[in-house]
Design an enzyme around this catalytic site. Structure first.
Site, PDB file in Angstrom:
ATOM      1  N   TYR A 101      -5.812  31.562  18.287  1.00 37.02           N
ATOM      2  CA  TYR A 101      -5.118  31.809  17.261  1.00 37.02           C
ATOM      3  C   TYR A 101      -3.791  30.611  16.549  1.00 37.02           C
ATOM      4  CZ  TYR A 101      -2.371  33.562  13.393  1.00 37.02           C
ATOM      5  OH  TYR A 101      -1.783  34.027  11.866  1.00 37.02           O
ATOM      6  N   LYS A 141      -5.107  46.583   8.325  1.00 37.03           N
ATOM      7  CA  LYS A 141      -5.890  45.911   9.427  1.00 37.03           C
ATOM      8  C   LYS A 141      -5.880  46.247  10.394  1.00 37.03           C
ATOM      9  CE  LYS A 141      -2.761  42.414   9.626  1.00 37.03           C
ATOM     10  NZ  LYS A 141      -1.520  41.224   9.559  1.00 37.03           N
TER      11      LYS A 141
END
EC number: 5.1.3.20
Length: 331
Positions: free
Chosen positions: A139, A177
């Site tokens: 990421y 999330k």
């Protein structure tokens, strides 16, 4: 003129849409992937002119299907730092963003995008400089690589390109999330269900609950984005954090005391909360040893030099406000 927000049903994207609405902007095209359908709730109280799925958006935008567009706020990405599918991550976070930036440059559209403090990884200095960028996961690498392309592109760019390296953002509209939601969100829900907040014990020279991060309210994130939106002559990559590291103890203490206040109970110090068993410390997990950032703090020098002068909310201010918002939500 039209404004486009990608990741519009997500955490920061939805807050940006709402922030634009608050300024009277309603000609907003929302772009997202609603495979996780519950994200739609983030847009229920927002005004948008259209919605598009991310898979069809870039090609249509590059063709000029949306007429004159003023700006794109690109918040759409895979933000799960635990994701191990590198091919998916690079396609979603790097290739997609690259195609979008090129289309913006071709059409003279302001391009404001989400980078991340994950680009710094193992660094102990958080300044927008190549020598301090040491991503620890794919990421962080996907964001890091795109930032390098931006640096090479900026000297010849004829329209605005701005990247924001978000630090630890918390605030409304993050409930979808799951494990990637903020510490404040998890502390709030843990205390409500279990009557205690659990934090890591001492590790790497930091006392129990003393590991420190730069926790920034999404309210401030929106304000900084809109500042650059209003100043299309300013481009670059900027840290977006408070410039003030605070310990996890501060988050837990603020969460618990805000909930206690709502019940008419007095505030307690962190030490008193621990003595009462309202904050507990657990052994630092072996699986995280050597992979955990114990300290982050945004260097704000470049942001301030660009002319952004507003103060940032402290944890005590921002998290308390967020907890009151969470308490006001329907069960």
């Amino acid at each position: 003129m039209t404004i486009i927000v990608t990741g519009a049903a997500g955490f920061i994207g939805a807050n940006l849409v709402k922030g634009l609405n608050d300024r009277g902007e309603t000609d907003i095209i929302a772009v997202d992937n609603l495979t996780r359908a519950d994200k739609f709730r983030n847009l229920v109280d927002c005004e948008i002119s259209d919605y598009l799925d991310k898979t069809e958006f870039v090609e249509r935008f590059a063709r000029g299907d949306f007429g004159k567009v003023r700006a794109i706020f690109h918040e759409g990405a895979c933000s799960d730092t635990m994701e191990t599918d590198g091919r998916y991550m690079m396609e979603n976070n790097y290739r997609y963003t690259l195609a979008l930036m090129k289309a913006c440059l071709d059409q003279g559209v302001q391009f404001l995008y989400a980078s991340s403090a994950a680009t710094y990884g193992a660094s102990d200095t958080f300044r927008e400089d190549r020598e301090f960028e040491k991503p620890l996961n794919v990421y962080g690498y996907s964001k890091f690589l795109f930032d390098q392309i931006v640096r090479r592109t900026l000297p010849g760019a004829l329209s605005q390109i701005v990247g924001f390296r978000y630090f630890n953002v918390y605030g409304p509209r993050e409930q979808h999330k799951g494990r990637m939601a903020s510490v404040a969100f998890h502390n709030f829900n843990q205390f409500r269900t279990e009557g205690t907040v659990k934090l890591f014990g001492e590790y790497n020279g930091y006392p129990q609950g003393g590991q420190m991060r730069d926790f920034v309210s999404v309210e401030d994130v929106v304000k900084v984005n809109l500042f650059f939106f209003d100043h299309p002559d300013k481009s670059g990559i900027f840290n977006l954090g408070t410039g003030r590291a605070q310990p996890f103890n501060d988050i837990a203490t603020t969460v618990v005391n805000t909930l206690r206040e709502a019940e008419g109970k007095p505030a307690l110090s962190t030490e008193e909360l621990a003595q009462e068993g309202l904050v507990e410390y657990v052994k630092f997990p072996d699986a995280l040893r050597g992979k955990y950032q114990c300290f982050t703090q945004a260097d704000q020098g470049k942001l301030r030099a660009a002319g952004y002068s507003a103060p940032f909310l402290t944890v005590q201010e921002g998290v308390a406000r967020y907890c009151r918002w969470l308490m006001a939500q329907p069960a």
